[in-house]
Design a protein around this motif. Structure first.
Motif, PDB file in Angstrom:
ATOM      1  N   VAL A  76     -22.125 135.244 -43.815  1.00 60.65           N
ATOM      2  CA  VAL A  76     -22.430 136.680 -43.892  1.00 60.65           C
ATOM      3  C   VAL A  76     -23.648 136.904 -44.785  1.00 60.65           C
ATOM      4  N   ILE A  77     -23.680 136.210 -45.919  1.00 62.40           N
ATOM      5  CA  ILE A  77     -24.806 136.341 -46.842  1.00 62.40           C
ATOM      6  C   ILE A  77     -26.100 135.895 -46.158  1.00 62.40           C
ATOM      7  N   TYR A  78     -26.043 134.779 -45.441  1.00 57.40           N
ATOM      8  CA  TYR A  78     -27.225 134.306 -44.720  1.00 57.40           C
ATOM      9  C   TYR A  78     -27.685 135.362 -43.709  1.00 57.40           C
ATOM     10  N   ALA A  79     -26.747 135.932 -42.964  1.00 55.49           N
ATOM     11  CA  ALA A  79     -27.100 136.930 -41.952  1.00 55.49           C
ATOM     12  C   ALA A  79     -27.755 138.158 -42.578  1.00 55.49           C
ATOM     13  N   ILE A  80     -27.222 138.609 -43.712  1.00 51.41           N
ATOM     14  CA  ILE A  80     -27.777 139.794 -44.369  1.00 51.41           C
ATOM     15  C   ILE A  80     -29.164 139.515 -44.920  1.00 51.41           C
ATOM     16  N   CYS A 137     -23.743 135.369 -36.255  1.00 52.85           N
ATOM     17  CA  CYS A 137     -23.856 134.254 -37.202  1.00 52.85           C
ATOM     18  C   CYS A 137     -22.488 133.661 -37.522  1.00 52.85           C
ATOM     19  N   LEU A 138     -21.483 134.523 -37.665  1.00 55.70           N
ATOM     20  CA  LEU A 138     -20.132 134.030 -37.949  1.00 55.70           C
ATOM     21  C   LEU A 138     -19.599 133.180 -36.805  1.00 55.70           C
ATOM     22  N   ILE A 191     -25.634 129.852 -52.615  1.00 58.63           N
ATOM     23  CA  ILE A 191     -26.118 131.236 -52.562  1.00 58.63           C
ATOM     24  C   ILE A 191     -27.473 131.347 -53.251  1.00 58.63           C
ATOM     25  N   GLY A 192     -27.569 130.779 -54.456  1.00 55.56           N
ATOM     26  CA  GLY A 192     -28.847 130.822 -55.168  1.00 55.56           C
ATOM     27  C   GLY A 192     -29.953 130.150 -54.397  1.00 55.56           C
ATOM     28  N   MET A 193     -29.622 129.047 -53.758  1.00 53.60           N
ATOM     29  CA  MET A 193     -30.600 128.303 -52.978  1.00 53.60           C
ATOM     30  C   MET A 193     -31.115 129.132 -51.797  1.00 53.60           C
ATOM     31  N   LEU A 194     -30.209 129.820 -51.115  1.00 55.73           N
ATOM     32  CA  LEU A 194     -30.593 130.618 -49.956  1.00 55.73           C
ATOM     33  C   LEU A 194     -31.470 131.802 -50.353  1.00 55.73           C
ATOM     34  N   PHE A 242     -30.656 127.942 -37.037  1.00 58.53           N
ATOM     35  CA  PHE A 242     -31.138 127.438 -38.318  1.00 58.53           C
ATOM     36  C   PHE A 242     -30.146 127.739 -39.440  1.00 58.53           C
ATOM     37  N   GLY A 243     -29.484 128.883 -39.355  1.00 54.53           N
ATOM     38  CA  GLY A 243     -28.482 129.208 -40.362  1.00 54.53           C
ATOM     39  C   GLY A 243     -27.368 128.174 -40.404  1.00 54.53           C
ATOM     40  N   VAL A 244     -26.898 127.755 -39.242  1.00 54.10           N
ATOM     41  CA  VAL A 244     -25.863 126.719 -39.176  1.00 54.10           C
ATOM     42  C   VAL A 244     -26.383 125.421 -39.781  1.00 54.10           C
TER      43      VAL A 244
END
Length: 436
Positions: free
Chosen positions: A163-167, A176-177, A341-344, A365-367
């Protein structure tokens, strides 16, 4: 060129603040405020700060992060992990290495609900490892199975990290989920295959097949796992068929986990108050990081640094898969020393324009990037999951033994990654056929 230089200085400043021990959200927010002020003026920087905070504080989609974290917190604090492991073990203990496979599958199911690889590793290091050691499993395989299997948590929905990646990437959250389900299932399958191969090649790691439980005993423990499977199945189907929005599905899932915790653990042992406080703290931390990340990404965008990076890569004529390999290597290095999270939030403002320009699908790419970051969690010398597992098992195994055992699973992870890169359709098939 001057604006690009300011962007580079901003990144260096943020990294210096992180190394100094300043929290990620503060580091990004302060860098963005100063950088935006230099480029557009201090009034504009103050106006942007207020706009970003208000925009994200009222964001409907961000509510799903808190709901997914609440789901995992209810399951985690109710002590359901022990029952889950006992159930899967009774179904698989007749196979040589079956208890280790049961550990990896239990971690996958629990991690899908919990959403945190570190929490999964910490929990099962206390639940599964003592049982494996009691039945004469070598500490090398017993502890590594827990450390490595926690990494499956971040792909299988519901995943707060996805979810964080998608946002952050401004992509559809639901797609994304759903994209993480088949890659997560593939990863769990390859882990099981790896275990069965390893125990044949190195039989000293596990004892011969343990007792075979009767069908009656197996069926009696099924209620321990059916609620979690039902919740996960409902979330996947609801997302895929578009029965409701992501936030509504998260609300139903959180309520279902709340009821499951009460029924399985009882009102006292469910620790509802403690679980709610834990979820609240985690959600607040993540929301502050996202606010800082959005602010930081606006500064990076107006500095034109992403455009300069894209132009530089285009001029270098480097093959696109060569660029992808360099990006993934960067994530391995970063993943060894900081949380996902910090890395993303630090890298995506620069990486996403490049990935899009190269023609890669951002959902795919998110996966890939999330799987890559979790591989780093078991990679020497700073595999965070390994250290968390070591704390949980105490003197049962040395760090060297855990890292050595993780090498078996690292082979499976690399195989998974290569398959996902070679066959993007594994990640994209379900999102492409969703109802919305």
């Amino acid at each position: 060129m001057e604006t690009v230089l300011i962007g580079i200085v901003g990144i260096c400043l943020m990294l210096a603040l992180l190394l100094w021990g300043v929290p990620v959200a503060v580091s990004m927010g302060l860098t963005a405020f100063l950088g935006y002020g230099v480029l557009r003026g201090w009034d504009a920087s103050l106006a942007l700060a207020g706009a970003v905070v208000f925009e994200k504080a009222k964001s409907y989609e961000l509510a799903v992060i808190g709901l997914f974290i609440l789901m995992g917190s209810f399951i985690l604090h109710a002590g359901i992990a022990g029952r889950l492991f006992d159930t899967v073990n009774k179904w698989l203990s007749w196979i040589r290495g079956g208890m280790v496979v049961a550990t990896t599958m239990s971690c996958a199911v629990f991690g899908a609900c919990c959403g945190s690889s570190l929490a999964t590793a910490a929990t099962f290091s206390r639940v599964a490892v003592p049982e494996l050691i009691r039945y004469k499993h070598h500490p090398e395989i017993a502890t590594a199975a827990v450390a490595a299997s926690g990494t499956q948590a971040v792909l299988i929905p519901p995943s707060a990290l996805m979810v964080i990646y998608a946002i952050l990437s401004e992509l559809p959250v639901g797609k994304c989920l759903v994209a993480g389900f088949l890659p997560g299932a593939l990863s769990a399958f390859l882990y099981a295959v790896t275990i069965l191969v390893v125990v044949r090649v190195r039989p000293y790691l596990v004892p011969r097949a343990l007792r075979r439980f009767s069908w009656k005993e197996r069926l009696q423990v099924l209620p321990n796992i059916l609620p979690l499977l039902a919740i996960g199945t409902f979330i996947l189907f609801a997302l895929f068929f578009g029965w409701a929005g992501v936030t509504e599905i998260g609300g139903v899932g959180a309520f279902a986990c709340f009821v499951t915790a009460l029924l399985m653990a009882g009102p006292r042992k469910a620790h509802i108050g403690q679980a709610s406080k834990h979820a609240g703290r985690q959600t607040a931390m993540i929301l502050f990081i996202i606010i800082g990340a959005v602010w930081y990404s606006r500064f990076i965008a107006i500095s034109r640094l992403p455009t300069a990076v894209v132009d530089w890569v285009a001029a270098s004529n480097m093959p696109r898969y060569g660029v992808l390999a360099a990006i993934l290597l960067m994530y391995v290095v970063l993943g060894m020393v900081m949380d996902v999270i910090g890395m993303l939030v630090i890298t995506l403002p620069l990486v996403m324009p490049l990935i899009t320009k190269l023609g890669f699908d951002p959902i795919w790419f998110g996966v890939i990037v999330i799987k890559m970051s979790e591989i780093a969690a078991i990679t020497p010398p700073v595999g965070l999951n390994v250290y968390v597992t070591k704390v949980g098992v105490g003197d049962t195994a040395t760090l060297g033994q855990i890292f050595k055992g993780c090498l078996y699973f690292l082979v499976a992870d690399i195989a998974t990654l290569l398959i996902l890169i070679a066959v993007p359709e594994i990640s994209l098939f379900l999102p492409r056929h969703m109802a919305y």
